[in-house]
Design a protein around this motif. Sequence first.
Motif: not given
Length: 389
Positions: A200-201, A275, A336
């Motif tokens: 996710g990074k 991401r 998000d």
Amino acid sequence: MKPEQPSILILGTRGIPAAHGGFETFAEKLALFLVARGWKVGVYCQEEVERVDQRVRLDSWRGIDLIHIQVASKGPRATLEFDWQCVLDAARRPGVCLVLGYNGAVFLTWLRLMRRKIITNMDGIEWRRPKWGPAARTWFWLNEWIGAWASHRLVADHPVIADHLATRRPRSAIATITYGADPVTSAPEAPVRALGLEPGKYLISIARIEPDNNILPIVEAFCSQKRDMKLVVLGTLSDQNPYHVAIRKAANASVVLPGAIYDQAAVKALRYHARAYMHGHTVGGTNPSLVEALAAGNMVIAHDNPYNRWVAGAAAVHFTDTQSCAERMRQAMEDDALVKACGEAARTRAREAFRWEDVLLAYEDEAYRLLGVTSERTTAIDRPSPGAV
């Protein structure tokens, strides 16, 4: 009435089991699907050798006939030699010939003379790629025309490609059948962490490192801003290629360049835990990597063109240059809610338009059609889905 055992030969890939790209993955999927449905399937496989001692060698894998063709040439000449030898062999075997790509379509004239039935997936518009010089563009342009007229049926993998092919052949000769992907709902984190990444990074690009895929602008856009994330660029890099050298020069410490990764489980994990997925392709139809990103639930940051807009739909935000690419990256790294909405739209789009079952059944229908069998099943895959962009 269907034939007792219909037969099909698949030409135009380097062979299966798949290890190279989208066409190989598709050939493997289709071959296994048709064998399970009672077809006799042969797939041509390129075998590079120093000296040809057995031009044609037969093998089998999971019920599929693997027809190995030995070639001793190198580079583009090896591909042409392989294509020609495949055509010579296929002309002696029964069954429909499914040809993936038109780069060696000049050889299909021999199949027509030998009364073979031919379906050709016409792939993208290769002669428009800026990387080719005048001679190569002329070769691809001529082969596109030859492939269009030597084949009994043409397959376009995108409505825009179908529109282009309609300038060569009547619409009645063209079927629009997309690429497929299996849904990815989980993946191990180990392949991600092995590259020093955190799930996710990071953003990811999976593509050939070529100018028309906008890899350099993507790297420059990412490096123009400071974020607590990384950019992963999968693809072969060569120190002899000026474009590749420019990418290495533009990259900072936050850009990970692991080269090409052929372990499909690792690639799937890297895509799933990203991401967002970067897609800079400008030429082509339905790109397999983009479809696989949708099936993995990725938010997509795509170059703004009709190909990508139709495929990704509401799953993507778009860029036109380095500055707009940087802005879209910023949105993806900060918002998000946007990432979640695009990810949900990606899974919906993949489920509605890119199911493997629909794709493979549509190809089977086309093959039966050339065998003189009319399928009672009407597929929606022959036209854009209602929600298409």
